[in-house]
Design a protein around this motif. Structure first.
Motif, PDB file in Angstrom:
ATOM      1  N   THR A 295     -30.517  69.166  27.266  1.00  0.00           N
ATOM      2  CA  THR A 295     -29.394  68.757  26.408  1.00  0.00           C
ATOM      3  C   THR A 295     -29.527  67.270  26.083  1.00  0.00           C
ATOM      4  O   THR A 295     -29.277  66.845  24.953  1.00  0.00           O
ATOM      5  CB  THR A 295     -28.045  69.034  27.090  1.00  0.00           C
TER       6      THR A 295
ATOM      7  N   ILE B  37     -30.202  73.668  21.833  1.00  0.00           N
ATOM      8  CA  ILE B  37     -28.776  74.013  21.825  1.00  0.00           C
ATOM      9  C   ILE B  37     -28.587  75.520  21.658  1.00  0.00           C
ATOM     10  O   ILE B  37     -27.743  76.131  22.320  1.00  0.00           O
ATOM     11  CB  ILE B  37     -28.041  73.246  20.695  1.00  0.00           C
TER      12      ILE B  37
ATOM     13  N   LEU C  22     -21.301  73.375  22.349  1.00  0.00           N
ATOM     14  CA  LEU C  22     -21.773  74.035  23.558  1.00  0.00           C
ATOM     15  C   LEU C  22     -20.613  74.799  24.187  1.00  0.00           C
ATOM     16  O   LEU C  22     -19.489  74.281  24.249  1.00  0.00           O
ATOM     17  CB  LEU C  22     -22.323  73.020  24.555  1.00  0.00           C
TER      18      LEU C  22
END
Length: 306
Positions: A201, A279, A302
């Motif tokens: 991330t 993602i 997210l």
């Protein structure tokens, strides 16, 4: 006595006739079973998928066919995966060949020029180092792409403060931002927990932030905001850069895509591609809002930990 004997003979004849009929039926069943099995196996060996079973579940062939159907589905699925992996590998090799062609050609050119112009060797060495760095960055990026696409890398999510991941990504782009006097502002609750893979991330956030700083004019701004919504946590990255025209916004996430007017600037066009891939692998998505000359806003979503 004769009547009893006659009855016994008749019964034996009936029994014999029944056994002969039963043997005939059994032979027919065996022949039909063998033929059906041969047809099913030939279908599977030819790479075709078995059709949904039209037989009853109670008979032997029906149960065998049910298992063959499951095996066929597994076989077809595995073949599809192998085919996709081969196609990915083919594209990857093609991309590596295409992308390394220019820096390798430049290296050869500078080596030739060094032989002819020995007085400017230090200058050529600097240019060679730049090309070597570009090749190194390119190959490292290609390795990341291949590992992500082939599933070699598994996303490992943990419940961690998203502010910590974001802070590390921001710190990595601060030196470049300072050189251009680009200001970075961030709004994020330090206690906001989010289930995410910290390393990957962070990589995705860095890629988007790096682009924001790269394509923002000196003295510009990059604003980051984090907001927890009902289903997703949204991370917004807004810059005051050159912006992207609507018809090109879908293409910016393609591998090696670069807009025509920035071909001469640094970069190889895989940052946003990797960001979206990372993602997406966490069941999230990215939105882009932009207008030419008015900056861009990337919104990363997210899923929440709840």
């Amino acid at each position: 006595m004769e009547i009893v004997l006659l009855i016994v003979i008749l019964l034996l004849l009936v029994l014999a006739a029944f056994l002969l009929w039963k043997i005939h039926v059994l032979k027919q069943d065996i022949y039909r079973f063998t033929k059906n099995l041969d047809t099913a196996l030939n279908t599977m060996l030819s790479g075709k998928k078995l059709e949904t079973r039209p037989y009853g579940e109670d008979d032997l062939w029906g149960m065998i066919y049910e298992r063959l159907l499951r095996l066929s589905n597994m076989y077809t699925h595995k073949n599809k995966e192998i085919s996709e992996e081969k196609e990915l590998l083919k594209e990857l090799v093609s991309d590596i060949s295409h992308q390394t062609k220019t820096p390798i050609a430049n290296v050869k050119l500078y080596l030739e020029m060094m032989e002819e112009d020995k007085e400017n060797i230090p200058e050529y060495m600097k240019k060679l180092n730049l090309q070597a760095d570009k090749l190194d960055f390119l190959l490292q990026s290609m390795v990341k792409i291949s590992r992500l696409e082939t599933g070699t890398i598994k996303i490992q999510k943990q419940k961690l403060p998203i502010a910590r991941t974001l802070a590390e990504s921001i710190a990595a782009v601060v030196p470049k931002a300072d050189k251009k006097k680009v200001q970075i502002f961030a709004e994020c609750d330090e206690n906001l927990m989010l289930d995410h893979d910290k390393k990957w991330t962070g990589e995705a956030l860095f890629n988007i932030l790096d682009n924001a700083v790269k394509y923002t004019e000196p003295g510009g701004r990059v604003h980051i905001s984090v907001c927890r919504q009902e289903v997703f946590t949204r991370i917004g990255i807004k810059d005051t850069g050159k912006g992207i025209v609507p018809e090109r916004q879908g293409a910016v996430f393609n591998r090696f895509y670069r807009e025509p007017e920035i071909h001469d600037s640094e970069g190889i066009g895989i940052g946003l591609y990797l960001a979206r891939k990372i993602i997406t692998m966490q069941n999230g998505y990215i939105e882009l809002e932009s207008q030419a000359g008015q900056g861009s806003t990337f919104k990363i979503y997210l899923p929440n930990t709840d």
